[in-house]
Design an enzyme around this catalytic site. Sequence first.
Site, PDB file in Angstrom:
ATOM      1  N   HIS A  64      25.802  53.434  42.760  1.00 24.15           N
ATOM      2  CA  HIS A  64      26.767  52.372  43.091  1.00 24.15           C
ATOM      3  C   HIS A  64      28.190  52.920  43.175  1.00 24.15           C
ATOM      4  O   HIS A  64      28.688  53.488  42.195  1.00 24.15           O
ATOM      5  CB  HIS A  64      26.683  51.265  42.028  1.00 24.15           C
ATOM      6  CG  HIS A  64      27.640  50.144  42.262  1.00 24.15           C
ATOM      7  ND1 HIS A  64      28.444  49.622  41.279  1.00 24.15           N
ATOM      8  CD2 HIS A  64      27.933  49.449  43.385  1.00 24.15           C
ATOM      9  CE1 HIS A  64      29.180  48.651  41.772  1.00 24.15           C
ATOM     10  NE2 HIS A  64      28.891  48.524  43.059  1.00 24.15           N
ATOM     11  N   HIS A  89      31.911  43.575  48.995  1.00 24.83           N
ATOM     12  CA  HIS A  89      30.482  43.249  49.120  1.00 24.83           C
ATOM     13  C   HIS A  89      30.187  42.285  50.250  1.00 24.83           C
ATOM     14  O   HIS A  89      29.033  42.062  50.573  1.00 24.83           O
ATOM     15  CB  HIS A  89      29.955  42.707  47.789  1.00 24.83           C
ATOM     16  CG  HIS A  89      30.120  43.677  46.668  1.00 24.83           C
ATOM     17  ND1 HIS A  89      31.151  43.591  45.765  1.00 24.83           N
ATOM     18  CD2 HIS A  89      29.417  44.779  46.325  1.00 24.83           C
ATOM     19  CE1 HIS A  89      31.058  44.585  44.904  1.00 24.83           C
ATOM     20  NE2 HIS A  89      30.018  45.326  45.216  1.00 24.83           N
ATOM     21  N   ARG A 162      39.655  30.365  25.084  1.00 26.46           N
ATOM     22  CA  ARG A 162      39.644  30.071  23.660  1.00 26.46           C
ATOM     23  C   ARG A 162      39.792  28.557  23.509  1.00 26.46           C
ATOM     24  O   ARG A 162      40.894  28.012  23.633  1.00 26.46           O
ATOM     25  CB  ARG A 162      40.779  30.835  22.959  1.00 26.46           C
ATOM     26  CG  ARG A 162      40.559  31.103  21.466  1.00 26.46           C
ATOM     27  CD  ARG A 162      40.576  29.861  20.642  1.00 26.46           C
ATOM     28  NE  ARG A 162      40.280  30.100  19.232  1.00 26.46           N
ATOM     29  CZ  ARG A 162      39.272  29.512  18.585  1.00 26.46           C
ATOM     30  NH1 ARG A 162      38.444  28.702  19.201  1.00 26.46           N
ATOM     31  NH2 ARG A 162      39.103  29.720  17.292  1.00 26.46           N
ATOM     32  N   CYS A 209      45.141  36.034  22.301  1.00 27.23           N
ATOM     33  CA  CYS A 209      44.781  35.257  21.114  1.00 27.23           C
ATOM     34  C   CYS A 209      45.114  36.078  19.875  1.00 27.23           C
ATOM     35  O   CYS A 209      44.971  37.306  19.868  1.00 27.23           O
ATOM     36  CB  CYS A 209      43.294  34.924  21.135  1.00 27.23           C
ATOM     37  SG  CYS A 209      42.806  33.874  19.760  1.00 27.23           S
ATOM     38  N   TYR A 346      46.462  30.598  12.039  1.00 18.75           N
ATOM     39  CA  TYR A 346      47.405  31.414  12.835  1.00 18.75           C
ATOM     40  C   TYR A 346      48.635  31.836  12.030  1.00 18.75           C
ATOM     41  O   TYR A 346      49.771  31.681  12.458  1.00 18.75           O
ATOM     42  CB  TYR A 346      47.794  30.668  14.120  1.00 18.75           C
ATOM     43  CG  TYR A 346      46.596  30.469  15.023  1.00 18.75           C
ATOM     44  CD1 TYR A 346      45.957  31.571  15.589  1.00 18.75           C
ATOM     45  CD2 TYR A 346      46.087  29.203  15.265  1.00 18.75           C
ATOM     46  CE1 TYR A 346      44.833  31.402  16.374  1.00 18.75           C
ATOM     47  CE2 TYR A 346      44.960  29.026  16.057  1.00 18.75           C
ATOM     48  CZ  TYR A 346      44.346  30.132  16.613  1.00 18.75           C
ATOM     49  OH  TYR A 346      43.231  29.960  17.378  1.00 18.75           O
TER      50      TYR A 346
HETATM   51  C1  HEM Z   1      22.915  45.352  43.770  1.00 16.76           C
HETATM   52  C2  HEM Z   1      24.177  45.074  43.545  1.00 16.76           C
HETATM   53  C3  HEM Z   1      25.335  45.788  44.208  1.00 16.76           C
HETATM   54  C4  HEM Z   1      25.381  46.499  45.379  1.00 16.76           C
HETATM   55  C5  HEM Z   1      24.260  46.752  46.360  1.00 16.76           C
HETATM   56  C6  HEM Z   1      26.736  46.967  45.512  1.00 16.76           C
HETATM   57  C7  HEM Z   1      27.188  47.745  46.549  1.00 16.76           C
HETATM   58  C8  HEM Z   1      28.446  48.251  46.671  1.00 16.76           C
HETATM   59  C9  HEM Z   1      28.912  49.061  47.771  1.00 16.76           C
HETATM   60  C10 HEM Z   1      28.087  49.492  48.947  1.00 16.76           C
HETATM   61  C11 HEM Z   1      30.225  49.356  47.521  1.00 16.76           C
HETATM   62  C12 HEM Z   1      31.140  50.187  48.398  1.00 16.76           C
HETATM   63  C13 HEM Z   1      31.692  49.325  49.483  1.00 16.76           C
HETATM   64  C14 HEM Z   1      32.489  50.099  50.487  1.00 16.76           C
HETATM   65  O1  HEM Z   1      33.466  50.750  50.091  1.00 16.76           O
HETATM   66  O2  HEM Z   1      32.106  50.059  51.645  1.00 16.76           O
HETATM   67  C15 HEM Z   1      30.575  48.749  46.257  1.00 16.76           C
HETATM   68  C16 HEM Z   1      31.833  48.837  45.652  1.00 16.76           C
HETATM   69  C17 HEM Z   1      32.182  48.189  44.493  1.00 16.76           C
HETATM   70  N1  HEM Z   1      31.394  47.384  43.711  1.00 16.76           N
HETATM   71 FE1  HEM Z   1      29.459  46.943  44.083  1.00 16.76          FE
HETATM   72  N2  HEM Z   1      27.483  46.520  44.452  1.00 16.76           N
HETATM   73  C18 HEM Z   1      26.662  45.790  43.625  1.00 16.76           C
HETATM   74  C19 HEM Z   1      27.014  45.146  42.446  1.00 16.76           C
HETATM   75  C20 HEM Z   1      28.283  45.095  41.910  1.00 16.76           C
HETATM   76  C21 HEM Z   1      28.691  44.324  40.783  1.00 16.76           C
HETATM   77  C22 HEM Z   1      27.775  43.414  39.972  1.00 16.76           C
HETATM   78  C23 HEM Z   1      30.041  44.565  40.576  1.00 16.76           C
HETATM   79  C24 HEM Z   1      31.021  44.012  39.548  1.00 16.76           C
HETATM   80  C25 HEM Z   1      30.759  43.437  38.451  1.00 16.76           C
HETATM   81  C26 HEM Z   1      30.453  45.498  41.573  1.00 16.76           C
HETATM   82  C27 HEM Z   1      31.731  46.031  41.674  1.00 16.76           C
HETATM   83  C28 HEM Z   1      32.143  46.892  42.648  1.00 16.76           C
HETATM   84  C29 HEM Z   1      33.480  47.427  42.754  1.00 16.76           C
HETATM   85  C30 HEM Z   1      34.639  47.146  41.775  1.00 16.76           C
HETATM   86  C31 HEM Z   1      33.503  48.228  43.905  1.00 16.76           C
HETATM   87  C32 HEM Z   1      34.702  48.924  44.462  1.00 16.76           C
HETATM   88  C33 HEM Z   1      34.809  50.318  44.023  1.00 16.76           C
HETATM   89  C34 HEM Z   1      36.062  50.971  44.581  1.00 16.76           C
HETATM   90  O3  HEM Z   1      36.860  50.315  45.241  1.00 16.76           O
HETATM   91  O4  HEM Z   1      36.210  52.168  44.355  1.00 16.76           O
HETATM   92  N3  HEM Z   1      29.372  45.796  42.381  1.00 16.76           N
HETATM   93  N4  HEM Z   1      29.480  48.081  45.767  1.00 16.76           N
HETATM   94  N1  LIG Z   2      44.645  21.861  23.808  1.00 16.54           N
HETATM   95  C1  LIG Z   2      44.344  23.097  23.423  1.00 16.54           C
HETATM   96  N2  LIG Z   2      45.194  24.099  23.698  1.00 16.54           N
HETATM   97  C2  LIG Z   2      44.917  25.356  23.332  1.00 16.54           C
HETATM   98  C3  LIG Z   2      43.735  25.667  22.611  1.00 16.54           C
HETATM   99  C4  LIG Z   2      42.832  24.606  22.354  1.00 16.54           C
HETATM  100  O1  LIG Z   2      41.766  24.791  21.773  1.00 16.54           O
HETATM  101  N3  LIG Z   2      43.174  23.329  22.763  1.00 16.54           N
HETATM  102  N4  LIG Z   2      43.515  26.971  22.203  1.00 16.54           N
HETATM  103  C5  LIG Z   2      44.729  27.804  22.044  1.00 16.54           C
HETATM  104  C6  LIG Z   2      44.470  29.196  21.765  1.00 16.54           C
HETATM  105  S1  LIG Z   2      44.124  29.617  20.174  1.00 16.54           S
HETATM  106  C7  LIG Z   2      44.641  30.164  22.721  1.00 16.54           C
HETATM  107  S2  LIG Z   2      44.483  31.803  22.349  1.00 16.54           S
HETATM  108  C8  LIG Z   2      44.938  29.808  24.125  1.00 16.54           C
HETATM  109  C9  LIG Z   2      43.883  30.370  25.048  1.00 16.54           C
HETATM  110  O2  LIG Z   2      44.123  30.016  26.371  1.00 16.54           O
HETATM  111  P1  LIG Z   2      42.995  30.266  27.461  1.00 16.54           P
HETATM  112  O3  LIG Z   2      41.718  29.610  26.989  1.00 16.54           O
HETATM  113  O4  LIG Z   2      43.498  29.719  28.735  1.00 16.54           O
HETATM  114  O5  LIG Z   2      42.836  31.757  27.516  1.00 16.54           O
HETATM  115  O6  LIG Z   2      45.000  28.409  24.326  1.00 16.54           O
HETATM  116  C10 LIG Z   2      45.613  27.690  23.264  1.00 16.54           C
HETATM  117  N5  LIG Z   2      45.797  26.341  23.664  1.00 16.54           N
HETATM  118 MO   LIG Z   3      43.992  31.908  19.980  1.00 19.70          MO
END
Ligand code: HEM
Ligand SMILES: Nc1nc2c(c(=O)[nH]1)N[C@H]1C(S)=C(S)[C@@H](COP(=O)(O)O)O[C@H]1N2
Ligand SMILES: [Mo]
Length: 490
Positions: A64, A89, A162, A209, A346
């Site tokens: 990947h 993607h 949170r 937090c 807190y």
């Molecule tokens: C079967 C699943 C997946 C396939 C087939 C896949 C395929 C690919 C391909 C082909 C690229 C290169 C695209 C290009 O430059 O043309 C890519 C890049 C990337 N993929 Fe995936 N991917 C998969 C799942 C995931 C998942 C689950 C994530 C994130 C949670 C992810 C994050 C990324 C990132 C961040 C890049 C960019 C890397 C860079 O810019 O250097 N991919 N993927």
């Molecule tokens: N009304 C309400 N405001 C809240 C809370 C909540 O439970 N209720 N959690 C606080 C706490 S402890 C944090 S760290 C931040 C988290 O914001 P987020 O969930 O958008 O990241 O919201 C704050 N504001």
């Molecule tokens: Mo928090």
Amino acid sequence: MYLMSRRYAAAPRCPQAQAAHAAAAPSYPRYTREEVGRHRSPEERVWVTHGTDVFDVTDFVELHPGGPDKILLAAGGALEPFWALYAVHGEPHVLELLQQYKVGELSPDEAPAAPDAQDPFAGDPPRHPGLRVNSQKPFNAEPPAELLAERFLTPNELFFTRNHLPVPAVEPSSYRLRVDGPGGRTLSLSLAELRSRFPKHEVTATLQCAGNRRSEMSRVRPVKGLPWDIGAISTARWGGARLRDVLLHAGFPEELQGEWHVCFEGLDADPGGAPYGASIPYGRALSPAADVLLAYEMNGTELPRDHGFPVRVVVPGVVGARSVKWLRRVAVSPDESPSHWQQNDYKGFSPCVDWDTVDYRTAPAIQELPVQSAVTQPRPGAAVPPGELTVKGYAWSGGGREVVRVDVSLDGGRTWKVARLMGDKAPPGRAWAWALWELTVPVEAGTELEIVCKAVDSSYNVQPDSVAPIWNLRGVLSTAWHRVRVSVQG
Ligand code: HEM
Ligand SMILES: Nc1nc2c(c(=O)[nH]1)N[C@H]1C(S)=C(S)[C@@H](COP(=O)(O)O)O[C@H]1N2
Ligand SMILES: [Mo]
């Protein structure tokens, strides 16, 4: 041909995939989502779904281009929520590539689970499956460390959540913000009025937090609280009215003599009817340089329900707990908010204070947070390839203090290197957003590394080197040097 010319051309099919392919194309085996969910690691094989198709991508994981750690975040479930965050993607060659790993289809008769009408959390919104959940009800979750420092602005879907209580359901057209003005006058603002009567102000700010990195503290001695890893911190571009403008409009002066506080109440209330509440000093609320917002936008869209829809407070540079979500009321008082979360939570204490001796009245409420940093990549226990290693992380300090340096050690703190900081330069004293940082270093095959990071802020505040001397019974303010042990493959 195009595909084969790429480094990540499809690997040879696994036996299961070959068998499935050998059978005539239309008759793929059917699987339930639960069955797919059992395939989450290379040992159990890695399955994912896209639409109603099931794929075994075990052999693609190492190929990947985005890295094996990222693809594994989707293992056992749907690709769409992750692909939505990374537009690459959407290209046709990616779907074509995926198609080669198809092993089945989802059963058509999968009934979605019926929501439980008795459950106070039944109305909570859907969430991104990549979040690391610390508690489902109320919902508390952090982005996976692998994605935390990938983007300067955390995508809304991954922003840590949170919640202390169920998420209120708010009808935007009937929403009113009540502002208790001087002399018993009250102001009631609709969402449309909040948007149109006050200039929109935008601020890029990190929220953290107080319990971020608590799990490191509980490894020293148990503490009470959710076991946050390093991800109870995220950054967004917030848009809304300045709290200052709304308070001036309500009739409050620029300055008040003596001690005053601006108190906030949320629409979420405990079973006894007490709302979530918190307060900040009056001076911070009125200061134009403090950038305190009544936000209705997050990264260019309306606030998501988990983050306070339709209006929340954003207090930059201050502990997340004061940024009250689902805001229903603002009041000015000579006393801090009477809320449990202002008075009896807190706050920081000495390591010698335990649950028998703690007196919450003796400690000030946490407002500005101390300087913080953590390594997001590599992850603890990783086996990294020899050659060049890129270490990545975040650093941030409270009160608008800029991070001026991040030091990184690969030998547990004996020797140090300076990391490269990335991010925009903020006006002095208004560095509300984190700095992301990176360091690329040569690493030798077969060695063990203890990666350590520590940040320095513009007041030359530094992080403490170890956890024990800052241990406290509630596990807040956990800011010791972050340590990550990894091995370099032989
Ligand atoms: C079967 C699943 C997946 C396939 C087939 C896949 C395929 C690919 C391909 C082909 C690229 C290169 C695209 C290009 O430059 O043309 C890519 C890049 C990337 N993929 Fe995936 N991917 C998969 C799942 C995931 C998942 C689950 C994530 C994130 C949670 C992810 C994050 C990324 C990132 C961040 C890049 C960019 C890397 C860079 O810019 O250097 N991919 N993927
Ligand atoms: N009304 C309400 N405001 C809240 C809370 C909540 O439970 N209720 N959690 C606080 C706490 S402890 C944090 S760290 C931040 C988290 O914001 P987020 O969930 O958008 O990241 O919201 C704050 N504001
Ligand atoms: Mo928090």
